[in-house]
Design a protein around this motif. Structure first.
Motif, PDB file in Angstrom:
ATOM      1  N   GLN A  80       0.854  -1.187   0.000  1.00 19.31           N
ATOM      2  CA  GLN A  80       0.000   0.000   0.000  1.00 19.31           C
ATOM      3  C   GLN A  80       0.891   1.238   0.000  1.00 19.31           C
ATOM      4  O   GLN A  80       1.992   1.204   0.537  1.00 19.31           O
ATOM      5  CB  GLN A  80      -0.886   0.025   1.253  1.00 19.31           C
ATOM      6  N   ALA A  81       0.399   2.298  -0.579  1.00 14.90           N
ATOM      7  CA  ALA A  81       1.114   3.576  -0.550  1.00 14.90           C
ATOM      8  C   ALA A  81       0.206   4.619   0.078  1.00 14.90           C
ATOM      9  O   ALA A  81      -1.008   4.607  -0.130  1.00 14.90           O
ATOM     10  CB  ALA A  81       1.503   4.006  -1.960  1.00 14.90           C
ATOM     11  N   VAL A  82       0.799   5.487   0.852  1.00 14.25           N
ATOM     12  CA  VAL A  82       0.050   6.582   1.458  1.00 14.25           C
ATOM     13  C   VAL A  82       0.764   7.875   1.070  1.00 14.25           C
ATOM     14  O   VAL A  82       1.991   7.969   1.149  1.00 14.25           O
ATOM     15  CB  VAL A  82      -0.069   6.425   2.990  1.00 14.25           C
ATOM     16  N   HIS A  83      -0.004   8.840   0.602  1.00 12.64           N
ATOM     17  CA  HIS A  83       0.593  10.103   0.178  1.00 12.64           C
ATOM     18  C   HIS A  83       0.935  10.962   1.388  1.00 12.64           C
ATOM     19  O   HIS A  83       0.126  11.112   2.301  1.00 12.64           O
ATOM     20  CB  HIS A  83      -0.356  10.877  -0.744  1.00 12.64           C
ATOM     21  N   VAL A  84       2.124  11.502   1.384  1.00 13.38           N
ATOM     22  CA  VAL A  84       2.597  12.375   2.457  1.00 13.38           C
ATOM     23  C   VAL A  84       2.935  13.731   1.836  1.00 13.38           C
ATOM     24  O   VAL A  84       3.743  13.814   0.915  1.00 13.38           O
ATOM     25  CB  VAL A  84       3.855  11.791   3.136  1.00 13.38           C
ATOM     26  N   ASP A  85       2.294  14.772   2.314  1.00 14.39           N
ATOM     27  CA  ASP A  85       2.579  16.132   1.841  1.00 14.39           C
ATOM     28  C   ASP A  85       3.498  16.798   2.855  1.00 14.39           C
ATOM     29  O   ASP A  85       3.092  17.112   3.967  1.00 14.39           O
ATOM     30  CB  ASP A  85       1.279  16.925   1.700  1.00 14.39           C
ATOM     31  N   HIS A  86       4.736  16.993   2.460  1.00 12.46           N
ATOM     32  CA  HIS A  86       5.707  17.623   3.353  1.00 12.46           C
ATOM     33  C   HIS A  86       5.521  19.131   3.438  1.00 12.46           C
ATOM     34  O   HIS A  86       6.150  19.784   4.260  1.00 12.46           O
ATOM     35  CB  HIS A  86       7.142  17.326   2.885  1.00 12.46           C
ATOM     36  N   GLY A  87       4.673  19.688   2.576  1.00 13.09           N
ATOM     37  CA  GLY A  87       4.408  21.121   2.599  1.00 13.09           C
ATOM     38  C   GLY A  87       5.584  21.980   2.169  1.00 13.09           C
ATOM     39  O   GLY A  87       5.702  23.123   2.600  1.00 13.09           O
ATOM     40  N   LEU A  88       6.444  21.435   1.332  1.00 15.94           N
ATOM     41  CA  LEU A  88       7.639  22.166   0.908  1.00 15.94           C
ATOM     42  C   LEU A  88       7.364  23.160  -0.217  1.00 15.94           C
ATOM     43  O   LEU A  88       8.197  24.000  -0.507  1.00 15.94           O
ATOM     44  CB  LEU A  88       8.733  21.179   0.471  1.00 15.94           C
ATOM     45  N   HIS A  89       6.215  23.063  -0.837  1.00 15.26           N
ATOM     46  CA  HIS A  89       5.838  23.989  -1.910  1.00 15.26           C
ATOM     47  C   HIS A  89       4.507  24.617  -1.531  1.00 15.26           C
ATOM     48  O   HIS A  89       3.611  23.947  -1.018  1.00 15.26           O
ATOM     49  CB  HIS A  89       5.708  23.209  -3.231  1.00 15.26           C
ATOM     50  N   PRO A  90       4.329  25.906  -1.771  1.00 18.04           N
ATOM     51  CA  PRO A  90       3.087  26.581  -1.355  1.00 18.04           C
ATOM     52  C   PRO A  90       1.822  25.970  -1.971  1.00 18.04           C
ATOM     53  O   PRO A  90       0.744  26.083  -1.396  1.00 18.04           O
ATOM     54  CB  PRO A  90       3.263  28.022  -1.814  1.00 18.04           C
ATOM     55  N   ASP A  91       1.945  25.325  -3.132  1.00 18.88           N
ATOM     56  CA  ASP A  91       0.777  24.740  -3.800  1.00 18.88           C
ATOM     57  C   ASP A  91       0.619  23.244  -3.532  1.00 18.88           C
ATOM     58  O   ASP A  91      -0.249  22.610  -4.108  1.00 18.88           O
ATOM     59  CB  ASP A  91       0.872  24.959  -5.312  1.00 18.88           C
TER      60      ASP A  91
END
Length: 65
Positions: free
Chosen positions: A50-61
């Motif tokens: 399984q894969a889970v998406h992780v948003d590190h928030g490194l880009h404003p968009d």
């Protein structure tokens, strides 16, 4: 350090009792390569992948992506 699918598989085999493999996927090159390598191993993993998406928030968009 470089890894092949064979060396990755050997490392994963050393972990026992895995019911499911989870890959934290950010969309970056490293997590893309890891997810692809594990998907290539497929049934040899011995447990679902399984894969889970992780948003590190490194880009404003990044939240909108």
């Amino acid at each position: 350090m470089s890894f092949s699918a064979t060396s990755l598989h050997a490392r994963l085999e050393s972990l026992s009792g895995v019911a499911c493999w989870w890959v934290a996927y950010s969309g970056g090159l490293d997590s893309s390569v890891l997810l692809h390598a594990m998907a290539t191993l497929g049934p040899a993993l011995g447990a679902p992948l399984q894969a889970v998406h992780v948003d590190h928030g490194l880009h404003p968009d990044s939240a909108a992506w």
